[in-house]
Design a protein around this motif. Structure first.
Motif, PDB file in Angstrom:
ATOM      1  N   MET A 145      34.577  34.869  34.676  1.00  0.00           N
ATOM      2  CA  MET A 145      34.975  36.042  33.881  1.00  0.00           C
ATOM      3  C   MET A 145      35.746  35.603  32.642  1.00  0.00           C
ATOM      4  SD  MET A 145      37.189  39.249  35.178  1.00  0.00           S
ATOM      5  CE  MET A 145      36.062  39.499  36.538  1.00  0.00           C
ATOM      6  N   ILE A 146      35.326  36.095  31.533  1.00  0.00           N
ATOM      7  CA  ILE A 146      35.901  35.679  30.256  1.00  0.00           C
ATOM      8  C   ILE A 146      36.979  36.664  29.840  1.00  0.00           C
ATOM      9  CG2 ILE A 146      35.360  35.188  27.845  1.00  0.00           C
ATOM     10  CD1 ILE A 146      32.313  35.168  29.107  1.00  0.00           C
ATOM     11  N   ASN A 195      39.869  38.399  25.065  1.00  0.00           N
ATOM     12  CA  ASN A 195      40.315  39.486  24.215  1.00  0.00           C
ATOM     13  C   ASN A 195      41.782  39.842  24.412  1.00  0.00           C
ATOM     14  OD1 ASN A 195      40.637  42.551  23.856  1.00  0.00           O
ATOM     15  ND2 ASN A 195      38.984  41.873  22.507  1.00  0.00           N
ATOM     16  N   ASP A 208      43.338  42.693  24.204  1.00  0.00           N
ATOM     17  CA  ASP A 208      43.543  43.835  25.093  1.00  0.00           C
ATOM     18  C   ASP A 208      43.437  43.435  26.550  1.00  0.00           C
ATOM     19  OD1 ASP A 208      44.007  45.674  23.199  1.00  0.00           O
ATOM     20  OD2 ASP A 208      41.997  46.556  23.227  1.00  0.00           O
ATOM     21  N   MET A 209      42.476  42.578  26.821  1.00  0.00           N
ATOM     22  CA  MET A 209      42.247  42.254  28.215  1.00  0.00           C
ATOM     23  C   MET A 209      43.309  41.302  28.759  1.00  0.00           C
ATOM     24  SD  MET A 209      39.750  44.103  29.109  1.00  0.00           S
ATOM     25  CE  MET A 209      39.237  43.390  30.677  1.00  0.00           C
ATOM     26  N   ALA A 264      45.935  43.457  29.482  1.00  0.00           N
ATOM     27  CA  ALA A 264      45.535  44.206  30.668  1.00  0.00           C
ATOM     28  C   ALA A 264      45.868  43.435  31.929  1.00  0.00           C
ATOM     29  CB  ALA A 264      44.037  44.491  30.612  1.00  0.00           C
ATOM     30  N   LYS A 305      49.788  43.817  32.340  1.00  0.00           N
ATOM     31  CA  LYS A 305      50.480  45.096  32.458  1.00  0.00           C
ATOM     32  C   LYS A 305      49.600  46.268  32.832  1.00  0.00           C
ATOM     33  CE  LYS A 305      54.140  44.933  28.942  1.00  0.00           C
ATOM     34  NZ  LYS A 305      54.388  45.510  27.611  1.00  0.00           N
ATOM     35  N   LEU A 306      48.317  46.152  32.548  1.00  0.00           N
ATOM     36  CA  LEU A 306      47.517  47.367  32.638  1.00  0.00           C
ATOM     37  C   LEU A 306      46.712  47.493  33.928  1.00  0.00           C
ATOM     38  CD1 LEU A 306      46.667  47.720  28.909  1.00  0.00           C
ATOM     39  CD2 LEU A 306      47.835  49.415  30.317  1.00  0.00           C
ATOM     40  N   ARG A 307      46.851  46.502  34.777  1.00  0.00           N
ATOM     41  CA  ARG A 307      46.229  46.662  36.092  1.00  0.00           C
ATOM     42  C   ARG A 307      47.244  47.232  37.050  1.00  0.00           C
ATOM     43  NH1 ARG A 307      41.904  41.812  36.568  1.00  0.00           N
ATOM     44  NH2 ARG A 307      41.404  41.833  34.353  1.00  0.00           N
ATOM     45  N   PRO A 341      37.143  44.882  44.971  1.00  0.00           N
ATOM     46  CA  PRO A 341      36.798  44.321  43.655  1.00  0.00           C
ATOM     47  C   PRO A 341      35.296  44.143  43.434  1.00  0.00           C
ATOM     48  CG  PRO A 341      38.569  43.063  44.655  1.00  0.00           C
ATOM     49  CD  PRO A 341      38.099  44.019  45.697  1.00  0.00           C
ATOM     50  N   ASP A 342      34.548  44.011  44.499  1.00  0.00           N
ATOM     51  CA  ASP A 342      33.123  43.733  44.337  1.00  0.00           C
ATOM     52  C   ASP A 342      32.249  44.927  44.690  1.00  0.00           C
ATOM     53  OD1 ASP A 342      33.702  43.839  46.982  1.00  0.00           O
ATOM     54  OD2 ASP A 342      32.490  42.099  47.534  1.00  0.00           O
ATOM     55  N   GLU A 343      32.805  46.102  44.660  1.00  0.00           N
ATOM     56  CA  GLU A 343      31.969  47.269  44.974  1.00  0.00           C
ATOM     57  C   GLU A 343      32.234  48.404  43.989  1.00  0.00           C
ATOM     58  OE1 GLU A 343      32.912  48.506  49.002  1.00  0.00           O
ATOM     59  OE2 GLU A 343      34.918  49.167  48.426  1.00  0.00           O
TER      60      GLU A 343
END
Lengths: 230, 230
Positions: A1-2, A5, A7-8, A11, A14-16, A60-62
């Motif tokens: 997973m890249i 960014n 924002d990410m 994320a 703080k944003l999770r 996470p995988d569904e």
DNA sequence: GCAAAAGTGTTGCTTTTACACCCATGG
DNA sequence: CCATGGGTGTAAAAGCAACACTTTTGC
């Protein structure tokens, strides 16, 4: 997973903040009453001993759809009935343990469907006329679900999912009457349904009762069809 | 925030895997065409330069509804038009940067509404007949949004949110024709709408054009009403 | 006075509603 | 033979669809 960014990256820090859950309003007709499945709350600090919808976290995988199927299997012991997404509830304090955003679903199954495995949760089927006050915001979810079910009954063929594959016209009418909460005229109901061309007669009849045998019908399409029914 | 519970402790480690976003299909009628607002993708590793719906992340202290209002303000420079939740999209790879679950919304505003502040994002209004291929799963979101809009137009009074507060019957009819994509009979339309009792005539008329002045009407209720319209 | 959109009724057709009796079976 | 639910038609009413001309204004 890249995560190149900006924002990410933010994320991931703080944003999770939220946990994702599904809650399922699972309807069946039991004893001629529209009923839904409740499970006893056993794990939360609040609401212990209260009844709530069945549901659980999304992994996470569904997808949300997958999560609904998995939780129905584990908590209701049932294999993939009909499900459809209802609404997403995101009020900040809907769960006092932390931020939980819930994607609510409606599920339907017919009365005969046997649970294939033992449920892991203490559950009961509760007629919608006698639902107790539920945990979290589940009262509201149930209200929205019943509205949606009644509304879609009038313009889709989703009634089929509350019935066995083959059914009599009286059983279909009864299903409508139970869900909509009002009686209907037998001749007009039959005329209307047959004129829509959505069901086909089989060569079988339903016997065994002390009356004239009833012709069995089935829906031509398994998927819900959009069409003006009532 | 209390995290006594086993599930929630696990959640804080492993189950806060997703970022939550909102995507808004924001409709207006521009030049007699149903149009929606697109913004240029500037921040992602994929899709740079492509068009996408406007939206953004949900913050820890806001609901999905709040997030929609905030992002519309920042990215479209507009204050709280009508919004309604559409559907939640949770496919695992809908954003290659990581797991992003998006709660999609429909927003409506009338053609006159001026943007109150400068938008921070490069945006354009695009007629639905000419929408380019969009980033992420936004093509699908748009499809669902248009279906929903058309469907709800037939049984709610949400048309009011595409119109100014006072409007002529011809403007109302035009709004229906544009959204539904078909022409309607003027006399039948007026008869139907007036018989529903959902709009009231004002004492004003719309003048200034080279024709007979048209009576101005307004919706009696500001909130969307459920009623068979078409 | 002419171009442009507003406004207005009637008729036939389709759909919906209301309503009552005979039929086939099990016990 | 009787109790039970299955199955059927018709008539009146309501709703819907098709259709054309007059009115009022700006220019």
């Amino acid at each position: 997973m890249i995560l190149k960014n900006k924002d990410m990256v933010r994320a991931s820090e703080k944003l999770r903040f939220a946990v994702l859950a599904v809650d399922v309003v699972y309807f069946r007709i039991i004893d001629n009453k529209l009923s839904l499945l409740l499970g006893k709350v056993t794990t939360a600090p609040d609401f212990i001993g209260k009844w709530a919808l069945i549901g659980g976290l999304i992994a996470p995988d569904e997808t949300a759809d997958d999560a609904v199927k998995r939780h129905l299997k584990v908590k209701a012991g049932i294999e993939v009935p009909y499900t459809e997404q209802l609404y997403t509830f995101s009020a900040i304090n809907r769960d006092r343990r932390g931020r939980v955003i819930s994607v609510a679903y409606v599920a339907l199954a017919n009365s005969n469907l046997q649970n294939k495995q033992k449920a892991e949760t203490e559950t009961k089927w509760c007629p919608i006329a006698g639902i107790p006050s539920l945990a979290y915001d589940h009262d509201e979810i149930v209200r929205v679900a019943i509205d949606r079910l009644r509304s879609k009954f009038t313009y889709t063929t989703m009634a089929q999912f509350l019935l066995p594959e083959e059914f009599t016209l009286s059983e279909l009418q009864k299903t409508y009457e139970i869900v909509m909460g009002k009686e209907m005229d037998k001749r007009n109901f039959r005329k209307k349904i047959l004129s829509l061309g959505i069901i086909a007669i089989t060569k079988k009849v339903k016997i065994g009762k002390a009356n004239r045998p009833a012709a069995l019908y089935r829906f031509k399409k398994r998927s819900p069809l959009f069409i003006d029914i009532l």
